[in-house]
Design an enzyme around this catalytic site. Structure first.
Site, PDB file in Angstrom:
ATOM      1  CG  HIS A 177      -2.132  24.607  49.967  1.00 52.90           C
ATOM      2  ND1 HIS A 177      -2.417  24.823  51.302  1.00 52.90           N
ATOM      3  CD2 HIS A 177      -2.495  23.334  49.709  1.00 52.90           C
ATOM      4  CE1 HIS A 177      -2.914  23.708  51.815  1.00 52.90           C
ATOM      5  NE2 HIS A 177      -2.981  22.790  50.880  1.00 52.90           N
ATOM      6  CG  HIS A 196       3.824  26.278  42.497  1.00 50.51           C
ATOM      7  ND1 HIS A 196       4.434  25.116  42.096  1.00 50.51           N
ATOM      8  CD2 HIS A 196       4.560  26.749  43.530  1.00 50.51           C
ATOM      9  CE1 HIS A 196       5.477  24.884  42.853  1.00 50.51           C
ATOM     10  NE2 HIS A 196       5.591  25.867  43.739  1.00 50.51           N
ATOM     11  CG  HIS A 210       9.037  27.544  43.036  1.00 52.17           C
ATOM     12  ND1 HIS A 210       8.599  27.314  44.320  1.00 52.17           N
ATOM     13  CD2 HIS A 210      10.122  28.361  43.137  1.00 52.17           C
ATOM     14  CE1 HIS A 210       9.389  27.963  45.167  1.00 52.17           C
ATOM     15  NE2 HIS A 210      10.310  28.612  44.485  1.00 52.17           N
ATOM     16  CB  THR A 252       8.916  24.974  49.437  1.00 49.26           C
ATOM     17  OG1 THR A 252       7.918  25.366  48.490  1.00 49.26           O
ATOM     18  CG2 THR A 252      10.288  25.135  48.829  1.00 49.26           C
ATOM     19  CB  THR A 253       4.026  22.372  49.692  1.00 46.63           C
ATOM     20  OG1 THR A 253       4.220  21.648  48.471  1.00 46.63           O
ATOM     21  CG2 THR A 253       3.913  23.857  49.391  1.00 46.63           C
TER      22      THR A 253
HETATM   23 ZN   LIG Z   1       6.909  26.418  45.131  1.00 52.58          ZN
END
Ligand SMILES: [Zn+2]
Ligand SMILES: *[C@@H]1O[C@H](CO)[C@@H](O)[C@H](O)[C@H]1NC(C)=O
Ligand SMILES: *[C@@H]1O[C@H](CO)[C@@H](O)[C@H](O)[C@H]1NC(C)=O
Ligand SMILES: *[C@@H]1O[C@H](CO)[C@@H](O)[C@H](O)[C@H]1NC(C)=O
Length: 306
Positions: free
Chosen positions: A90, A117, A142, A225-226
């Site tokens: 991802h 990431h 992030h 956010t995932t």
């Molecule tokens: Zn992130």
């Protein structure tokens, strides 16, 4: 009989959706329902349908200045380390040593680094997760930290303020940012998901704007956010940006998703604020020095009078 079949079909459908891997909107096609795009993440992880989700759009005229948002103290950000660099399917993820820590910034305690990431677009098109007054930036990094007392991210997300993420927006510049070359050169070693390499001799200050430029930031309470979108994140999004050339930004598309397509548009759409207030530090350091200046003028004036 009919009802039983319908129920069975329904149960199977639910099972397929909940068993599917999550993916970004760019991976969803009408003919391919094997992955769950952002609209369906709540079916995989109920917290993704929560009321304090990230990312969000930051509306600058609604910001409240919070004087308690002091500058951060960055520990270990100048220490060289070897980090595991991974294509997670991802994103790219760089694991960080727990000797890297942050304090200050009105955080309740010390937080230690876990990983960083990046989110990006396609061939230089917008790819940040947070937007500012509706503007989406080319990329967003992030740096994920957890409270010192926890052993893992999965443990930290059970605490509503267990995670502190520092967010950095990227902008395109005319010249290359040489400090990013070690990371960008390593991308070709991790083009496919599960590929791992070691990034040698890097330190975090290479990848972020100068520390003196990090006094201005936005603060709000949000989520990962995932999936599983845990609402456990104290967000700090800096106004000072990281500058990369167009070629450097495009290099991230060398990475591939599991279907072999270029990894691109790896961002979640912005989520509703649901009444959450967003705060701004307004560069506390400058305010403090002005106050100090005024007091010293007062002191010398009072001294002169007496
Ligand atoms: Zn992130
Ligand atoms: C990357 O992963 C793929 C698929 O798992 C594998 O075939 C390939 O050998 C790996 N490449 C490297 C450099 O590890
Ligand atoms: C820091 O801010 C100054 C003034 O805005 C700017 O000229 C400089 O390029 C910035 N440095 C970094 C590394 O962002
Ligand atoms: C559908 O998407 C999945 C996951 O990205 C991929 O593995 C698969 O090959 C795709 N199938 C088709 C027909 O595109």
């Amino acid at each position: 009989m009919l009802l039983t079949s319908v129920l069975f079909l329904f149960a199977s459908a639910v099972k397929i959706v909940s068993g599917a891997d999550w993916c970004y909107q760019s991976q969803v096609t009408c003919s391919n329902l094997t992955c769950s795009g952002p609209d369906l993440w709540g079916g995989i992880s109920p917290p993704c349908d929560g009321r304090s989700q990230s990312p969000v759009n930051i509306v600058t005229r609604r910001l409240l200045i919070d004087e308690r948002l002091s500058p951060f103290q960055f520990t270990g950000y100048q220490e060289t380390f070897h980090g595991r660099l991974l294509n997670s399917g991802h994103s790219l993820q760089l694991d960080l040593p727990s000797s890297i820590q942050i304090n200050g910034g009105n955080l309740a305690t010390t937080y230690k680094a876990v990983q960083l990431h990046i989110h990006w677009g396609k061939d230089g098109s917008p790819g940040s997760e947070h937007t500012v007054d509706g503007e989406q930036f080319p990329m967003e990094m992030h740096i994920v930290h957890i409270k010192e007392e926890y052993d893992s991210l999965s443990q930290a997300v059970r605490d509503p303020s267990g995670v502190a993420v520092l967010g950095f927006l990227f902008e395109e510049s005319s010249s290359a940012n040489k400090k990013f070359d070690p990371l960008i050169n390593a991308l070709k070693s991790i083009t496919q998901p599960t590929n791992i390499t070691t990034l040698e001799g890097v330190f975090l200050d290479m990848l972020i704007p100068a520390q003196k430029n990090l006094t201005k930031y936005f603060r709000y309470d949000g989520s990962l956010t995932t999936p599983d979108c845990a609402e456990a994140v104290v967000w700090s999004l800096f106004t000072s940006t990281v500058q990369l050339s167009r070629e450097q930004i495009a290099a991230f598309n060398e990475l591939q998703f599991s279907d072999g397509k270029p990894m691109a548009k790896t961002y979640r759409p912005v989520q509703p604020l649901n009444g959450r207030q967003m705060y701004y530090s307004a560069g506390h350091a400058a305010v403090v020095s002005t106050v100090l200046l005024i007091s010293s003028v007062l002191v010398s004036t009072v001294g002169a009078l007496s």
